[in-house]
Design a protein around this motif. Structure first.
Motif, PDB file in Angstrom:
ATOM      1  N   ARG A  71       0.811  -1.301   0.194  1.00 23.72           N
ATOM      2  CA  ARG A  71       0.219  -0.093  -0.092  1.00 23.72           C
ATOM      3  C   ARG A  71       0.808   1.383   0.039  1.00 23.72           C
ATOM      4  O   ARG A  71       0.590   2.296  -0.587  1.00 23.72           O
ATOM      5  N   GLU A  72       2.296   1.219   0.824  1.00 22.54           N
ATOM      6  CA  GLU A  72       2.884   2.582   0.839  1.00 22.54           C
ATOM      7  C   GLU A  72       3.713   2.690  -0.446  1.00 22.54           C
ATOM      8  O   GLU A  72       3.513   4.032  -0.951  1.00 22.54           O
ATOM      9  N   ARG A  73       3.882   1.580  -1.013  1.00 23.53           N
ATOM     10  CA  ARG A  73       4.433   1.845  -2.437  1.00 23.53           C
ATOM     11  C   ARG A  73       3.564   2.419  -3.489  1.00 23.53           C
ATOM     12  O   ARG A  73       3.901   3.364  -4.186  1.00 23.53           O
ATOM     13  N   ALA A  74       2.539   2.123  -3.488  1.00 26.71           N
ATOM     14  CA  ALA A  74       1.314   2.523  -4.338  1.00 26.71           C
ATOM     15  C   ALA A  74       1.083   4.156  -3.944  1.00 26.71           C
ATOM     16  O   ALA A  74       1.113   4.716  -4.792  1.00 26.71           O
ATOM     17  N   THR A  75       0.758   4.267  -2.735  1.00 27.81           N
ATOM     18  CA  THR A  75       0.362   5.463  -2.161  1.00 27.81           C
ATOM     19  C   THR A  75       1.540   6.490  -2.326  1.00 27.81           C
ATOM     20  O   THR A  75       1.115   7.806  -2.830  1.00 27.81           O
ATOM     21  N   GLU A  76       2.674   6.296  -2.183  1.00 32.40           N
ATOM     22  CA  GLU A  76       3.746   7.368  -2.455  1.00 32.40           C
ATOM     23  C   GLU A  76       3.729   7.849  -4.024  1.00 32.40           C
ATOM     24  O   GLU A  76       4.372   8.839  -4.133  1.00 32.40           O
ATOM     25  N   LEU A  77       3.326   7.032  -4.863  1.00 33.97           N
ATOM     26  CA  LEU A  77       3.466   7.456  -6.237  1.00 33.97           C
ATOM     27  C   LEU A  77       2.027   8.087  -6.549  1.00 33.97           C
ATOM     28  O   LEU A  77       1.599   8.451  -7.670  1.00 33.97           O
ATOM     29  N   GLY A  78       1.062   8.109  -5.723  1.00 33.57           N
ATOM     30  CA  GLY A  78      -0.435   8.771  -5.980  1.00 33.57           C
ATOM     31  C   GLY A  78      -1.306   7.655  -6.183  1.00 33.57           C
ATOM     32  O   GLY A  78      -2.366   8.037  -6.883  1.00 33.57           O
ATOM     33  N   GLY A  79      -0.833   6.582  -6.282  1.00 33.53           N
ATOM     34  CA  GLY A  79      -1.918   5.486  -6.724  1.00 33.53           C
ATOM     35  C   GLY A  79      -2.539   4.692  -5.396  1.00 33.53           C
ATOM     36  O   GLY A  79      -2.593   5.412  -4.428  1.00 33.53           O
ATOM     37  N   GLU A  80      -3.033   3.735  -5.686  1.00 32.49           N
ATOM     38  CA  GLU A  80      -3.721   2.956  -4.659  1.00 32.49           C
ATOM     39  C   GLU A  80      -3.418   1.340  -4.838  1.00 32.49           C
ATOM     40  O   GLU A  80      -3.197   0.984  -5.880  1.00 32.49           O
ATOM     41  N   CYS A  81      -3.629   0.683  -3.669  1.00 28.06           N
ATOM     42  CA  CYS A  81      -3.366  -0.685  -3.646  1.00 28.06           C
ATOM     43  C   CYS A  81      -4.458  -1.401  -2.782  1.00 28.06           C
ATOM     44  O   CYS A  81      -4.630  -1.012  -1.545  1.00 28.06           O
ATOM     45  N   LEU A  82      -5.494  -2.281  -3.375  1.00 28.40           N
ATOM     46  CA  LEU A  82      -6.600  -2.712  -2.692  1.00 28.40           C
ATOM     47  C   LEU A  82      -6.306  -4.370  -2.659  1.00 28.40           C
ATOM     48  O   LEU A  82      -6.057  -4.927  -3.417  1.00 28.40           O
ATOM     49  N   VAL A  83      -6.485  -4.917  -1.359  1.00 25.72           N
ATOM     50  CA  VAL A  83      -6.478  -6.267  -0.974  1.00 25.72           C
ATOM     51  C   VAL A  83      -7.775  -6.810  -0.281  1.00 25.72           C
ATOM     52  O   VAL A  83      -8.204  -6.175   0.695  1.00 25.72           O
ATOM     53  N   GLU A  84      -8.229  -7.688  -1.231  1.00 26.90           N
ATOM     54  CA  GLU A  84      -9.772  -8.068  -0.771  1.00 26.90           C
ATOM     55  C   GLU A  84      -9.750  -9.489  -1.194  1.00 26.90           C
ATOM     56  O   GLU A  84      -9.092 -10.187  -2.259  1.00 26.90           O
ATOM     57  N   ALA A  85     -10.960  -9.948  -0.817  1.00 26.57           N
ATOM     58  CA  ALA A  85     -11.431 -11.407  -1.158  1.00 26.57           C
ATOM     59  C   ALA A  85     -11.972 -11.442  -2.397  1.00 26.57           C
ATOM     60  O   ALA A  85     -12.935 -10.452  -2.642  1.00 26.57           O
TER      61      ALA A  85
END
Length: 756
Positions: free
Chosen positions: A723-737
Motif C-alpha cells: 500500500r505504501e509503495r502505491a500511495t507514495e506514487l499517488g496510486g492505490e493498492c487494494l487487497v480483498e477477498a
C-alpha cells in the motif's frame, strides 16, 4: 461574395442558376395573371380525368360548366385533334365569350363561357398549404446556404427550394384550365411546372448523396450528375412507351403531361436506398440519427402522396383528399433537415434555423387541427365550400396557437441553447454532479462536461493559471472559431479561465449565455483552486519520489562500483595474509574470523543494494524480471507440505512495455513479488494469475484460488509495504477477498501525463 459573417466564396454558377429559376417562377406568375381563364380545371396531372377524355375537375362559382363535364371542343376546335399538334394558340382576352362543346350525362351540349381575369388571391387562398410548404422549404434552404455556402448539401438544399418554387407557381397554384389547351401560353407554363416537379427529385437525391460531406469525390459528382439527368431520361422512356402503347392523342397527353410520374416510382426507392446504406455505415455515429430522420421523412412524404393522390387517381380518377392539400406531406422534408441540424449540428447552423423548426412544428400541429375541425364539421353539417368559412376556422386556430408557440419556443430554445435562460438550473445540475465526484482530479472534467451539455456549447475548457502561465486542465468538444474566456477567481485571486467555444453561426455569446457562465464561474473558482493545490501537491510529491529514486540509484552505484570492490580487495588481502602466517597460528585464526565477518558485511551490503533497486530490472527489464521471479518461486513450491503439486503461476502481461519511470517499475516489481510471496506462504493456493496492463496508468492484478483472507487481519508488513509503495506514487493498492474465492490484489500506479 456572400455570407453573414465576412466575405465567403460562393459558386457563381449555382447562384446564377438559382436566380434564373426564381426568374422562371416570376414569369409563371406574371403569365398566369396576364392570361384570362374560364375557371374550369382540366389538368390531367391534377384532376379527375379518364384516359382518353378531358373532364372538368373543378369549377368556379357561377360557371356554366359542371364538375365531370367532358370537354369535346372549344369554339369549334376539337380537343382530340388540337392536342395532336402543339397545345395553346392565339391569345384571348378577358370578357371574350367562347363556345364549349361538352358531354354531360351522355348528352352533347354547347355552352357559352365568358373568360375573365384569373383570381390570383382566391387561388393563393385555396392553395395555402402549397404556399406554406414552399415558404418553409425556401426559408430552411436559404438559411442553410447562408450559413454554409460551400457545403454540397447546402447547394442541394438551395436548388431544391428554387426548383420547388418553379413547381409550385408553375403547376401548383395555377392548374391547367380548358381554354389553355387551345389558346395562350398557359399550357406551357403548366408543363414547365410539371417538368420542374420531375427535376425536383434530382436535388433531393443530390442532398442524400452529399449529406453530411464537406467535399465530394469524383464518383459522387458523377452520381449527382446522373441524378439530375435521370428524371428526363425516365420521362423520355415513358414518352417512347406512350407513343408505342397508346393510339389516340388524348390517351397520350394524359401521361405525357405528367413528366414526374416515372420519377415518382424510381427516385423515392433510390433515395431511400442511399440513405439506408449511409445509415448502416454511420449507425452509432453523430450523423446516424439525422440520416434516419431524413429517411423516415422521405418514406412518410412519398408514401402519403402515393396513398392519397397518385394511386387513387390512377385507379378511380379521384383523390381521397382535395388536391389543394397535396403539398402538406412534403412539409416533413424541411422539418427533418432542420431537426437534423438542431439535434446533431449536421451543417452547423442550428442557431439560424431554430425559428424555422418552431414555426414548422407549429404549422404541422395547426394543419392537423384544421383537418380535424373541417373533417368533423363536414361529417356533421356538410363540406365547407366558402373561402370565408375556411378563413374563419384558420384564424381561430391561429389565435389558439399563440400560447402553444410560446411554449414551443421555450422547448426549442432549450434544445438549442440548453438552460442558459435559467442559470440556477445549470448551477444545480453542476452541484449534483460534483456531489457524486469523490476524486478531486475528476472535478474539472465534470464541470466542463456538465456545463457544456447544459448550455449546448460545442467546446468548453478550464485553464489553470499559475506563475504567469496557463495550461488546460480539462476540456470537452472541439474549438470552433474565436474562443471566449471568462476569468475564474478565488478570494480575489485569479486562478484560471473558463474557455468557451461559440456556437456555430454565432459572432458572440448572447447575454443569457454570459449570465449563465458568470454564475458557473462564481462557483467553479473554488474547484479550480482546489484542483491547482492538488496538482501542485502531486507534482511536489512526484519530484520528491523522483529525487529519492535518483539518490537511491546514486548510492547503489557507489556501493557497487566503490564500496563493493574495496571490501572485496580487503577480503582478498586477508586471505593472502592468513596463508602467509599459517591458518593454525593465533594470527591466522584471527585473520580467518575477520575474513568471515567481512564476508558477512559484503553480503549485507549486497542485500541493502538490492533493496534500493533490484539489479534485475536494469539487467533484463520489468516483464522478464517478473517471469524470472515467478518461475523461481513456483519451482520452490513443488513438493511442499501443503502444495504437493506446487503453485501454477500464470502471467498475463503485454509482450512489450513502454519505458516506465524508475519509481514506477520498482514499485510494480516489489508489489508483484510481495503478492506472489504471500500466495506461496499463506494462501494454500493451487493457481495464481498475474495481470499487468497500461492505459493512462499502470494496473496490476494478482488473483489466487487459495483460502482467502482471514476474518480479522493484522495488516502485516508485506501488505503495508504494498500500500505504501502505491500511495507514495499517488496510486492505490487494494487487497480483498475475490468473489470466486481466494484473494485479489489490485494496484494502480499513475504514469506521468503530458505537461505534468
Amino acid at each position: 461574395m456572400f455570407g453573414p459573417a465576412g466575405a465567403r466564396r460562393v459558386p457563381a454558377s449555382l447562384l446564377l442558376l438559382t436566380l434564373a429559376l426564381f426568374g422562371v417562377a416570376g414569369w409563371c406568375i406574371w403569365s398566369r395573371v396576364a392570361s384570362p381563364t374560364d375557371g374550369a380545371t382540366v389538368s390531367p396531372a391534377d384532376s379527375a380525368v379518364s384516359i382518353g377524355h378531358i373532364n372538368v375537375s373543378a369549377t368556379e362559382p357561377g360557371s356554366v360548366l359542371r364538375l365531370g363535364d367532358e370537354v369535346l371542343a372549344i369554339d369549334g376546335q376539337d380537343l382530340a385533334e388540337r392536342v395532336r399538334t402543339l397545345p395553346g394558340g392565339p391569345k384571348t382576352s378577358a370578357g371574350e365569350t367562347l363556345t364549349y362543346t361538352v358531354r354531360r350525362d351522355g348528352e352533347r351540349l354547347d355552352l357559352r363561357v365568358t373568360l375573365h381575369h384569373f383570381p390570383l388571391i382566391a387561388a393563393v387562398a385555396g392553395w395555402w398549404p402549397m404556399l406554406l410548404v414552399g415558404a418553409l422549404l425556401v426559408a430552411a434552404s436559404i438559411t442553410v446556404f447562408w450559413a454554409r455556402p460551400r457545403d454540397p448539401a447546402a447547394h442541394a438544399a438551395l436548388l431544391t427550394s428554387a426548383i420547388g418554387v418553379v413547381t409550385i407557381v408553375g403547376a401548383g397554384f395555377f392548374p391547367l384550365t380548358a381554354v389553355d389547351l387551345v389558346a395562350g401560353n398557359q399550357f406551357w407554363r403548366h408543363y414547365i411546372g410539371q417538368v420542374a416537379f420531375a427535376l425536383l427529385w434530382g436535388p433531393v437525391l443530390h442532398f442524400a448523396i452529399a449529406f453530411p460531406s464537406i467535399t465530394l469525390s469524383r464518383r459522387q459528382r458523377w452520381q449527382i450528375a446522373a441524378g439530375y439527368v435521370g428524371p428526363l431520361a425516365l420521362y423520355g422512356l415513358m414518352w417512347l412507351a406512350t407513343l408505342l402503347a397508346l393510339s389516340t392523342p388524348l390517351e397520350r397527353i394524359y401521361l405525357l403531361i405528367v413528366p414526374v410520374l416515372p420519377a415518382l416510382f424510381v427516385y423515392p426507392p433510390l433515395i431511400a436506398t442511399v440513405l439506408v446504406r449511409k445509415y448502416i455505415r454511420q449507425r452509432g455515429g453523430p450523423t446516424g440519427r439525422p440520416i434516419l430522420w431524413q429517411l423516415m421523412a422521405l418514406i412518410f412524404s412519398t408514401g402519403t402522396y402515393f396513398a392519397i393522390w397518385v394511386v387513387p387517381v390512377l385507379a378511380t380518377g379521384r383523390p381521397l383528399v382535395p388536391y389543394e392539400m397535396q403539398a402538406l406531406p412534403f412539409m416533413a422534408v424541411p422539418i427533418a433537415m432542420s431537426a437534423a441540424v438542431l439535434r446533431h449540428r449536421a451543417l452547423n447552423i442550428e442557431v439560424a434555423v431554430s425559428r424555422t423548426v418552431v414555426y414548422g412544428a407549429l404549422t404541422i400541429g395547426a394543419v392537423g387541427l384544421y383537418f380535424a375541425v373541417v373533417g368533423t364539421w363536414s361529417a356533421a353539417f356538410g363540406p365547407i365550400t366558402s373561402v370565408w368559412g375556411q378563413a374563419v376556422i384558420a384564424a381561430a386556430i391561429a389565435v389558439l396557437s399563440q400560447p402553444v408557440r410560446a411554449r414551443l419556443q421555450v422547448l426549442i430554445n432549450r434544445r438549442l441553447y440548453g438552460d442558459r435562460d435559467d442559470p440556477y438550473r445549470v448551477v444545480s445540475a453542476l452541484a449534483s454532479r460534483l456531489e457524486d465526484t469523490p476524486v478531486v482530479a475528476s472535478m474539472l472534467p465534470e464541470i466542463v462536461e456538465t456545463v457544456a451539455a447544459a448550455l449546448r456549447l460545442p467546446h468548453m475548457a478550464i485553464e489553470i493559471q499559475a506563475r504567469g502561465r496557463s495550461e488546460t486542465a480539462a476540456s470537452v468538444g472541439t474549438p470552433t472559431g474565436e474562443l471566449y474566456r471568462m476569468p475564474l477567481t478565488y478570494h480575489g485571486e485569479r486562478v484560471g479561465n473558463l474557455v468557451v467555444g461559440r456556437r456555430s453561426a454565432q459572432r458572440e455569446l448572447t447575454r443569457p449565455d454570459r449570465i449563465a457562465l458568470a454564475e458557473v464561474a462564481r462557483h467553479a473558482g473554488a474547484a479550480v483552486y482546489t484542483a491547482r493545490l492538488t496538482r501542485d501537491l502531486r507534482r511536489s510529491r512526484d519530484r520528491l519520489v523522483q529525487a529519492r529514486e535518483m539518490e537511491r540509484r546514486r548510492i547503489l552505484h557507489e556501493l557497487h562500483d566503490g564500496v563493493g570492490p574495496t571490501l572485496a580487495a580487503v577480503a582478498l588481502g586477508l586471505d593472502v595474509s592468513r596463508r602467509t602466517v599459517g591458518d593454525t597460528t593465533p594470527t591466522g585464526e584471527l585473520l580467518g574470523r575477520l575474513r568471515d565477518e567481512l564476508q558477512a558485511a559484503i553480503i549485507e551490503i549486497r542485500r541493502l543494494a538490492h533493496g534500493l533497486r533490484p539489479p534485475v530490472l536494469d539487467r533484463i527489464g520489468l516483464i522478464p524480471a517478473i517471469r524470472e521471479y515467478a518461475g523461481a518461486l513456483a519451482s520452490r513450491t513443488v513438493g511442499g507440505d501443503t502444495q504437493e503439486g506446487g503453485v501454477t503461476i500464470v502471467l498475463e502481461v503485454p509482450s512489450t512495455m513502454p519505458k516506465l519511470p524508475p519509481p514506477v517499475d520498482v514499485a510494480a516489481y516489489r508489489i508483484i513479488c510481495e503478492a506472489l510471496t504471500n500466495v506461496t506462504r499463506h494462501a494454500e493456493a493451487r493457481s495464481c494469475a498475474v495481470r499487468l496492463w497500461i492505459d493512462d496508468d499502470l494496473h496490476i492484478e494478482v488473483v489466487d484460488d487459495g483460502i482467502g483472507l482471514p476474518a480479522v487481519t493484522n495488516g502485516g508488513v508485506g501488505l503495508s509495504s504494498m500500500r505504501e509503495r502505491a500511495t507514495e506514487l499517488g496510486g492505490e493498492c487494494l487487497v480483498e477477498a475475490d468473489h470466486d474465492g481466494g484473494t485479489r490484489v489490485f494496484a494502480t500506479l499513475p504514469l506521468p501525463k503530458e505537461g505534468s
